[in-house]
Design a protein around this motif. Structure first.
Motif, PDB file in Angstrom:
ATOM      1  N   PHE A  82      46.440  51.620  39.829  1.00  0.00           N
ATOM      2  CA  PHE A  82      46.924  51.278  41.166  1.00  0.00           C
ATOM      3  C   PHE A  82      46.752  49.779  41.386  1.00  0.00           C
ATOM      4  O   PHE A  82      45.713  49.206  41.033  1.00  0.00           O
ATOM      5  CB  PHE A  82      46.135  52.022  42.247  1.00  0.00           C
ATOM      6  CG  PHE A  82      46.706  53.355  42.640  1.00  0.00           C
ATOM      7  CD1 PHE A  82      47.356  54.172  41.729  1.00  0.00           C
ATOM      8  CD2 PHE A  82      46.572  53.808  43.939  1.00  0.00           C
ATOM      9  CE1 PHE A  82      47.874  55.409  42.097  1.00  0.00           C
ATOM     10  CE2 PHE A  82      47.080  55.039  44.325  1.00  0.00           C
ATOM     11  CZ  PHE A  82      47.731  55.838  43.393  1.00  0.00           C
ATOM     12  N   LEU A  83      47.738  49.134  41.994  1.00  0.00           N
ATOM     13  CA  LEU A  83      47.639  47.724  42.349  1.00  0.00           C
ATOM     14  C   LEU A  83      46.686  47.575  43.532  1.00  0.00           C
ATOM     15  O   LEU A  83      46.785  48.321  44.512  1.00  0.00           O
ATOM     16  CB  LEU A  83      49.010  47.172  42.717  1.00  0.00           C
ATOM     17  CG  LEU A  83      49.993  47.011  41.556  1.00  0.00           C
ATOM     18  CD1 LEU A  83      51.379  46.678  42.095  1.00  0.00           C
ATOM     19  CD2 LEU A  83      49.516  45.940  40.593  1.00  0.00           C
ATOM     20  N   HIS A  84      45.781  46.592  43.435  1.00  0.00           N
ATOM     21  CA  HIS A  84      44.816  46.373  44.509  1.00  0.00           C
ATOM     22  C   HIS A  84      44.260  44.949  44.462  1.00  0.00           C
ATOM     23  O   HIS A  84      44.320  44.281  43.433  1.00  0.00           O
ATOM     24  CB  HIS A  84      43.666  47.388  44.419  1.00  0.00           C
ATOM     25  CG  HIS A  84      42.873  47.304  43.143  1.00  0.00           C
ATOM     26  ND1 HIS A  84      43.351  47.788  41.944  1.00  0.00           N
ATOM     27  CD2 HIS A  84      41.671  46.766  42.878  1.00  0.00           C
ATOM     28  CE1 HIS A  84      42.456  47.567  41.000  1.00  0.00           C
ATOM     29  NE2 HIS A  84      41.422  46.939  41.539  1.00  0.00           N
ATOM     30  N   GLY A  85      43.735  44.511  45.591  1.00  0.00           N
ATOM     31  CA  GLY A  85      43.123  43.197  45.692  1.00  0.00           C
ATOM     32  C   GLY A  85      42.423  43.069  47.032  1.00  0.00           C
ATOM     33  O   GLY A  85      42.553  43.938  47.903  1.00  0.00           O
ATOM     34  N   VAL A  86      41.674  41.976  47.210  1.00  0.00           N
ATOM     35  CA  VAL A  86      40.932  41.762  48.460  1.00  0.00           C
ATOM     36  C   VAL A  86      41.019  40.299  48.890  1.00  0.00           C
ATOM     37  O   VAL A  86      41.233  39.404  48.074  1.00  0.00           O
ATOM     38  CB  VAL A  86      39.445  42.162  48.324  1.00  0.00           C
ATOM     39  CG1 VAL A  86      39.293  43.639  48.004  1.00  0.00           C
ATOM     40  CG2 VAL A  86      38.719  41.316  47.290  1.00  0.00           C
ATOM     41  N   LEU A  87      40.812  40.089  50.185  1.00  0.00           N
ATOM     42  CA  LEU A  87      40.670  38.768  50.784  1.00  0.00           C
ATOM     43  C   LEU A  87      39.387  38.800  51.601  1.00  0.00           C
ATOM     44  O   LEU A  87      39.240  39.658  52.490  1.00  0.00           O
ATOM     45  CB  LEU A  87      41.860  38.451  51.693  1.00  0.00           C
ATOM     46  CG  LEU A  87      41.701  37.248  52.632  1.00  0.00           C
ATOM     47  CD1 LEU A  87      41.573  35.954  51.849  1.00  0.00           C
ATOM     48  CD2 LEU A  87      42.853  37.189  53.614  1.00  0.00           C
ATOM     49  N   ALA A  88      38.445  37.899  51.300  1.00  0.00           N
ATOM     50  CA  ALA A  88      37.180  37.845  52.038  1.00  0.00           C
ATOM     51  C   ALA A  88      37.409  37.202  53.401  1.00  0.00           C
ATOM     52  O   ALA A  88      37.872  36.063  53.485  1.00  0.00           O
ATOM     53  CB  ALA A  88      36.136  37.070  51.246  1.00  0.00           C
TER      54      ALA A  88
END
Length: 107
Positions: A82-88
């Motif tokens: 699954f495509l995923h990412g984060v922004l703090a």
């Protein structure tokens, strides 16, 4: 196995992200990832299952194009590939658990 956090090497990944591989065996890995405010965990996918726990701070988490704000105490699961990412959104820490271990992190 006992691992003391202070004994683990901190790997600076640049752009405000650093990580510590706290423990790993073939089928399991635990990683502490620290972000400064505004740092990005780029959108990516991998074959590993992943469960992540927000230790401190808050993130905009994106999974398969859907975004949600999560804060300390929240958890999310990533299916394999699954495509995923984060922004703090502030200085923050995530505890990631992978199955199997991330071989690419060991290189």
């Amino acid at each position: 196995m006992i691992v003391k956090n202070g004994d683990v090497k901190l790997n600076d990944l640049d752009r405000g992200v650093s990580r510590k591989i706290l423990a790993h065996v073939i089928n399991l890995m635990m990683v502490e990832v620290n972000f400064i405010k505004g740092a990005v965990g780029e959108i990516h996918a991998h074959e590993n299952e992943q469960i992540s726990y927000i230790v401190k701070g808050s993130f905009q988490v994106e999974i398969e194009g859907k975004k949600q704000i999560l804060k300390a105490g929240d958890t999310f699961y990533i299916n394999p590939n699954f495509l995923h990412g984060v922004l703090a959104l502030e200085d923050s820490t995530i505890l990631d658990v992978f199955s199997p271990q991330r071989e690419d992190f060991l290189k």
